[in-house]
Enzyme design. Structure first.
Site, PDB file in Angstrom:
ATOM      1  N   HIS A  17       0.841  -1.208   0.000  1.00  0.00           N
ATOM      2  CA  HIS A  17       0.000   0.000   0.000  1.00  0.00           C
ATOM      3  C   HIS A  17       0.877   1.260   0.000  1.00  0.00           C
ATOM      4  CE1 HIS A  17      -3.164  -2.583   2.276  1.00  0.00           C
ATOM      5  NE2 HIS A  17      -3.601  -2.437   1.054  1.00  0.00           N
ATOM      6  N   LYS A  41     -17.531  -6.466   5.857  1.00  0.00           N
ATOM      7  CA  LYS A  41     -16.273  -7.160   6.111  1.00  0.00           C
ATOM      8  C   LYS A  41     -16.087  -7.255   7.612  1.00  0.00           C
ATOM      9  CE  LYS A  41     -13.524  -6.391   1.983  1.00  0.00           C
ATOM     10  NZ  LYS A  41     -12.240  -5.891   1.486  1.00  0.00           N
ATOM     11  N   ARG A  90      -2.205  -5.946  -8.521  1.00  0.00           N
ATOM     12  CA  ARG A  90      -1.197  -6.999  -8.301  1.00  0.00           C
ATOM     13  C   ARG A  90      -1.292  -7.995  -9.450  1.00  0.00           C
ATOM     14  NH1 ARG A  90      -3.266  -7.350  -2.290  1.00  0.00           N
ATOM     15  NH2 ARG A  90      -5.043  -6.772  -3.546  1.00  0.00           N
ATOM     16  N   SER A 128      -3.091  -7.641   2.808  1.00  0.00           N
ATOM     17  CA  SER A 128      -3.299  -7.560   4.257  1.00  0.00           C
ATOM     18  C   SER A 128      -3.709  -8.927   4.797  1.00  0.00           C
ATOM     19  CB  SER A 128      -4.389  -6.541   4.579  1.00  0.00           C
ATOM     20  OG  SER A 128      -4.004  -5.277   4.141  1.00  0.00           O
TER      21      SER A 128
HETATM   22  P1  ADP Z   1      -5.896  -5.971   0.444  1.00  0.00           P
HETATM   23  O1  ADP Z   1      -6.621  -6.353   1.686  1.00  0.00           O
HETATM   24  O2  ADP Z   1      -6.030  -7.006  -0.652  1.00  0.00           O
HETATM   25  O3  ADP Z   1      -4.483  -5.577   0.679  1.00  0.00           O
HETATM   26  P2  ADP Z   1      -7.074  -3.275   0.203  1.00  0.00           P
HETATM   27  O4  ADP Z   1      -8.532  -3.044   0.020  1.00  0.00           O
HETATM   28  O5  ADP Z   1      -6.513  -2.867   1.510  1.00  0.00           O
HETATM   29  O6  ADP Z   1      -6.741  -4.792  -0.169  1.00  0.00           O
HETATM   30  O7  ADP Z   1      -6.247  -2.569  -0.965  1.00  0.00           O
HETATM   31  C1  ADP Z   1      -6.427  -1.243  -1.358  1.00  0.00           C
HETATM   32  C2  ADP Z   1      -5.830  -1.032  -2.706  1.00  0.00           C
HETATM   33  O8  ADP Z   1      -4.436  -1.325  -2.668  1.00  0.00           O
HETATM   34  C3  ADP Z   1      -6.387  -1.905  -3.828  1.00  0.00           C
HETATM   35  O9  ADP Z   1      -6.419  -1.132  -5.003  1.00  0.00           O
HETATM   36  C4  ADP Z   1      -5.374  -3.025  -3.936  1.00  0.00           C
HETATM   37  O10 ADP Z   1      -5.384  -3.604  -5.222  1.00  0.00           O
HETATM   38  C5  ADP Z   1      -4.104  -2.272  -3.655  1.00  0.00           C
HETATM   39  N1  ADP Z   1      -3.027  -3.115  -3.145  1.00  0.00           N
HETATM   40  C6  ADP Z   1      -3.036  -3.874  -2.034  1.00  0.00           C
HETATM   41  N2  ADP Z   1      -1.866  -4.507  -1.851  1.00  0.00           N
HETATM   42  C7  ADP Z   1      -1.073  -4.139  -2.909  1.00  0.00           C
HETATM   43  C8  ADP Z   1       0.257  -4.473  -3.328  1.00  0.00           C
HETATM   44  N3  ADP Z   1       1.007  -5.324  -2.620  1.00  0.00           N
HETATM   45  N4  ADP Z   1       0.741  -3.898  -4.451  1.00  0.00           N
HETATM   46  C9  ADP Z   1      -0.056  -3.056  -5.166  1.00  0.00           C
HETATM   47  N5  ADP Z   1      -1.302  -2.710  -4.843  1.00  0.00           N
HETATM   48  C10 ADP Z   1      -1.822  -3.238  -3.729  1.00  0.00           C
END
Ligand code: ADP
Length: 170
Positions: A17, A41, A90, A128
């Site tokens: 992130h 969620k 990703r 996450s």
């Molecule tokens: P997650 O729980 O899968 O990490 P989130 O809802 O917190 O998902 O993610 C927020 C945004 O950040 C989304 O657009 C997600 O695709 C992106 N994201 C999450 N992890 C990564 C990563 N490792 N690299 C690039 N983008 C990411």
């Protein structure tokens, strides 16, 4: 003035992130990292806790603000005077749902567009939920989240009564 919104659950914020935040921040004048308050969620951390962790991680990025919202993303984006939604991509598996969501959002609000930033290869495997799994099994999340976030996760697991097993090294 260019304003962008980077929405997500951030439960909790990972290095993946943070990489997207830093890269998006140089493309706009103000970037809102917006924590989604989604009652469907079952998050590990409250919106306030997630926001507080993000705030610590973005110190040194003066044009990045942390906020939260519920309801329609495009309505939130408009309320901030923004026209850009940032998303991280990703694997191919992210693509289908993000593609659909981007089209729906554009249908709802044609003045708002979604910009996708490709993950840095180093973080391509990071989510996450995978980190929550690692921590809950007693593993270390070094290189995936900051030391502070890893500590908060362990505290949280301890509070919630989940046993943290020690993984034997070697
Ligand atoms: P997650 O729980 O899968 O990490 P989130 O809802 O917190 O998902 O993610 C927020 C945004 O950040 C989304 O657009 C997600 O695709 C992106 N994201 C999450 N992890 C990564 C990563 N490792 N690299 C690039 N983008 C990411």
């Amino acid at each position: 003035m260019k304003i962008g919104v980077y929405p997500g659950s951030f439960d909790p914020i990972t290095h993946g992130h943070l990489d997207i935040i830093k890269r998006a921040a140089v493309l706009v004048e103000t970037l809102y990292v917006a924590v989604v308050a989604n009652p469907n969620k079952n998050p590990l951390f409250s919106v306030e806790e997630r926001s507080e962790m993000i705030r610590r991680e973005i110190q040194g990025l003066p044009n990045v603000k942390v906020d939260s919202f519920h309801g329609l993303l495009v309505e939130y984006v408009k309320s901030k005077g923004a026209r850009i939604i940032f998303k991280g991509l990703r694997a191919i598996s992210d693509f289908e749902s993000e593609f659909q969501m981007a089209l729906v959002n554009r249908e709802l609000e044609p003045s708002v567009d979604t910009l996708f930033l490709m993950t840095s290869p180093h973080y391509a495997f990071l989510s996450s939920s995978v980190i929550k799994q690692v921590i809950s099994l007693g593993g270390e999340a070094k290189g995936m989240v900051s030391d502070f976030v890893a500590r908060r996760m362990k505290e949280k697991q301890a509070q919630s009564g989940t046993p943290i097993k020690k993984v034997k090294s070697g």
